[in-house]
Design a protein around this motif. Sequence first.
Motif, PDB file in Angstrom:
ATOM      1  N   GLU A  83      35.717  54.505  29.615  1.00  0.00           N
ATOM      2  CA  GLU A  83      35.486  54.951  28.335  1.00  0.00           C
ATOM      3  C   GLU A  83      35.121  53.731  27.474  1.00  0.00           C
ATOM      4  O   GLU A  83      34.250  53.674  26.458  1.00  0.00           O
ATOM      5  N   ARG A  84      36.024  52.447  27.484  1.00  0.00           N
ATOM      6  CA  ARG A  84      35.698  51.274  26.907  1.00  0.00           C
ATOM      7  C   ARG A  84      34.460  50.662  27.369  1.00  0.00           C
ATOM      8  O   ARG A  84      33.572  50.169  26.691  1.00  0.00           O
ATOM      9  N   ALA A  85      34.014  50.864  28.786  1.00  0.00           N
ATOM     10  CA  ALA A  85      32.915  50.419  29.122  1.00  0.00           C
ATOM     11  C   ALA A  85      31.557  51.202  28.483  1.00  0.00           C
ATOM     12  O   ALA A  85      30.634  50.567  28.278  1.00  0.00           O
ATOM     13  N   VAL A  87      30.871  52.987  26.126  1.00  0.00           N
ATOM     14  CA  VAL A  87      30.534  53.059  24.735  1.00  0.00           C
ATOM     15  C   VAL A  87      29.927  51.665  24.220  1.00  0.00           C
ATOM     16  O   VAL A  87      29.216  51.551  23.246  1.00  0.00           O
ATOM     17  N   GLN A  88      29.855  50.839  25.223  1.00  0.00           N
ATOM     18  CA  GLN A  88      29.133  49.377  24.929  1.00  0.00           C
ATOM     19  C   GLN A  88      27.794  49.610  25.139  1.00  0.00           C
ATOM     20  O   GLN A  88      27.086  48.677  25.220  1.00  0.00           O
ATOM     21  N   LEU A  89      27.322  50.667  26.030  1.00  0.00           N
ATOM     22  CA  LEU A  89      25.888  50.689  26.573  1.00  0.00           C
ATOM     23  C   LEU A  89      25.118  51.184  25.740  1.00  0.00           C
ATOM     24  O   LEU A  89      25.082  52.323  25.218  1.00  0.00           O
ATOM     25  N   SER A  90      24.249  50.343  24.767  1.00  0.00           N
ATOM     26  CA  SER A  90      23.201  51.288  23.906  1.00  0.00           C
ATOM     27  C   SER A  90      22.442  52.200  24.329  1.00  0.00           C
ATOM     28  O   SER A  90      22.135  53.037  23.341  1.00  0.00           O
ATOM     29  N   ARG A 123      23.434  49.032  35.396  1.00  0.00           N
ATOM     30  CA  ARG A 123      24.423  49.167  34.433  1.00  0.00           C
ATOM     31  C   ARG A 123      25.441  50.205  34.681  1.00  0.00           C
ATOM     32  O   ARG A 123      26.692  50.026  34.654  1.00  0.00           O
ATOM     33  N   LEU A 127      29.666  50.627  36.255  1.00  0.00           N
ATOM     34  CA  LEU A 127      31.090  50.919  35.437  1.00  0.00           C
ATOM     35  C   LEU A 127      32.221  51.110  36.260  1.00  0.00           C
ATOM     36  O   LEU A 127      32.124  51.701  37.321  1.00  0.00           O
TER      37      LEU A 127
END
Length: 147
Positions: A83-85, A87-90, A123, A127
Amino acid sequence: MDEVDRAILAALEKDGRISNADLAEQVGLSPSPCLRRVRRLEETGVIRGYRAVIDPAAAGRGLRVIVGVRLARHARADVVAFERAIVQLSEVVVTHHVTGNFDYLLQVEVADLPAYEDFHANRLAGLPGVAIANSYVAMKTLHPSGT
């Protein structure tokens, strides 16, 4: 929350930029009580914010892909790391934690198929905890308003 509050919410969902005077007229209030109700709805968190609705194709994100992701393990640390990773992907504009065959459903928006291939290979696949990522290209998106 009463019927007037629900009418205010419905009007704001259709047009978040409606003037207070027009909103008040639409819901049958005078402007001052209408504004007080809107502010109360904002302060209590019922209205969480206002945003522009962007046409993805016009913004260079004409390909929409729904991705079902299954994690390899469901230990809390693995879930948190994913989840932390994510939400960083635009490219990922919405992430739903779901029940069923997948753990997450992602809405991904990119320019085209080569851009998605790059996103998927370089990407998403890397993850933390991703075991399976099934992609579904959206051919058409329907909205409740008909647009």
